[in-house]
Scaffold this motif. Sequence first.
Motif, short mmCIF file in Angstrom:
data_model
loop_
_atom_site.label_atom_id
_atom_site.label_comp_id
_atom_site.label_asym_id
_atom_site.label_seq_id
_atom_site.Cartn_x
_atom_site.Cartn_y
_atom_site.Cartn_z
N VAL A 294 -4.08 -1.74 -10.60
CA VAL A 294 -4.63 -2.25 -9.35
C VAL A 294 -3.50 -2.24 -8.33
CG1 VAL A 294 -5.73 -4.19 -8.18
CG2 VAL A 294 -6.31 -3.68 -10.56
N ALA A 295 -3.59 -1.39 -7.33
CA ALA A 295 -2.56 -1.27 -6.29
C ALA A 295 -3.08 -1.94 -5.03
CB ALA A 295 -2.24 0.20 -6.04
N ASP A 296 -2.59 -3.16 -4.78
CA ASP A 296 -3.09 -3.97 -3.67
C ASP A 296 -2.19 -3.81 -2.45
OD1 ASP A 296 -4.34 -5.79 -2.06
OD2 ASP A 296 -3.86 -7.56 -3.26
N GLU A 297 -2.62 -2.98 -1.50
CA GLU A 297 -1.84 -2.70 -0.28
C GLU A 297 -0.41 -2.34 -0.66
OE1 GLU A 297 -3.10 -2.43 2.60
OE2 GLU A 297 -4.81 -3.77 2.85
N SER A 298 -0.25 -1.49 -1.65
CA SER A 298 1.06 -1.25 -2.26
C SER A 298 1.99 -0.42 -1.39
CB SER A 298 0.90 -0.57 -3.62
OG SER A 298 0.14 0.62 -3.48
#
Length: 614
Positions: free
Chosen positions: A478-482
């Motif tokens: 899960v890449a959250d605003e990465s």
Amino acid sequence: MRPHPDAPEPPSADRPVLEVRGLRTQVATPTGPKVVVDGLDLTLAPGEVLCIAGESGSGKSMAALSIMGLLPRPMARIAAGSIRLNGRELTGLGEARMRAVRGAEISMIFQEPMTSLNPVLTIGRQVGEAIEAHRSVGRADLTRLTVAALEAVRIPEAARRLKQYPHELSGGMRQRVMIAMAMACGPKVLIADEPTTALDVTIQAQILELMRDLRRDHGTAVILITHDMGVVAEMADRVVIMNQGRLVEDGPVLDVFERPRAAYTRTLLAAVPRLGAYADIDGPVRSAGRSGAAPAPDPARRPRPVAEVRDLTVRFDLTGGLLQRVVRRVHAVEGVSFDLFPGETLALVGESGCGKSTTGKALMNLIPWTGAITIDGTATHGLGRRAMRPVRRHIQMVFQDPFASLDPRMTVGDLVAEPMRIHGLARGRELDDRVAELFRRVRLEPDVRDRYPHEFSGGQRQRICIARALGLSPRLIVADESVSALDVSVQAQVLDLMQELQAEMGLSYLFISHDMAVVEQVSHRVAVMYMGRIVEIGRRRDVFGDPRHPYTRKLLTAVPRPDPRDRRDHFRRLEGEIPSPVQALDYRPPPQRFDEVRPGHIVDLSGAPEQAGG
């Protein structure tokens, strides 16, 4: 009578309102003075928009603070050069005289309004203070001028906002308050330091349109500091490119974009994601324009999903009153359903508050939720900490701020090794070898393992976070605003790395973002969220090429285009913000109804937002 020697000269259309010559700014370091602005020359004409662009550390903000006389003393100082505002020399002015200049003749707005506004003072008090500092007015006139300043930046119900506090306003509203404070006394120069970087694309469009209106209506000259070349193309008359404290290019916006002279400028422009550039390509694309990951499996032959989400709902109780009873509820996520397949990138897009990050945290089982989530065949609802541990081997998370994600007291080698120690996957020499291989995989030298997070750049820290996530060989990240906080060239490197790893390891990504140009580059499928619901989901080329929901069209319309020839005379009017998800206890959300438009392209037609239309 002779004018005072410090008095500004009358404005003239033939003379720059601001002249900077040979500006040299130094900061003290343990090893001696370091030059952060080196010989900067620039001019600003009345009513002109000058964009200063460059990556983090290029000296943009330090140049602005030098002009404003806001350098943190004694750590930083102007070592040489001249700064003239309307003919008046600012270098050497005492603090008392500079206070008379700031706000009245030149003002500045900062990147993060929440840290610039006093949390214990009302909006009315803070805007009023900016007016009182330069005008002698009575209480009634002060209230009238404060309301007028808020109305000038198009804040609805301005009179009611006077008694509100910063935390009661959205990010876009807080930035408008900052602009109102800066423009309250009618300065002729406005310096805006990354004013839209932290904002969603639609709110960004509103703020940029507002700045255009201020320029048109008041003749305000603007210095806009940004690393977003799309914003530069939309806003600038002239562009200054900075790198390592020096000016490397200066010219009209069209010349800089179409005929860049400096290699650094060409590198910046090549790294900019361009919405619509990959319309004919099905699947993610590397920044160099070549395929970055394997295409998503054919819908008819897809394997079992690595993640299955059904009717996911997340609500948070709000308490109040003397007994702190539950009085209202935040409906953060309502009935969200989707599948994520092996080797696929599903992008979750929408504005702040729509439920994207909450959905990612629910997938990680980090917050309470209802519904059904299955990760690699294991249902996770109700699993405790111990039972969830084996599942976490298959799902990892990369957060927006890598510095806040890494323990500053641990070396980066220990940080990458820690998850493997916890899960008992390796120890001793084998663990060291695995850590070294992970560093090589994210293109970092293994011999940096003994350093600490603060010794790395933002892009390098994000690579370390990716290495840490890869240590357990997960199937889903899960890449959250990465990459949203990274400069464009570093962002391109991190995105390329993520796609390489996907192609090599068959990783699946839930890519959470509000940057539509980046989403178009990296995703197989796109799900658009509004008010906690998925309102459109389908193949990336279908959602971007033929958006069916008005909110999707709103998001795409608001994206700045990094092409001055494609500049819009004015931004399409984007009124309103996402309504509050806070509801009364007896609120019952309407059922989610989907009409299938074509295979894999689904639109929810139950409640298209009026403010998203047009």
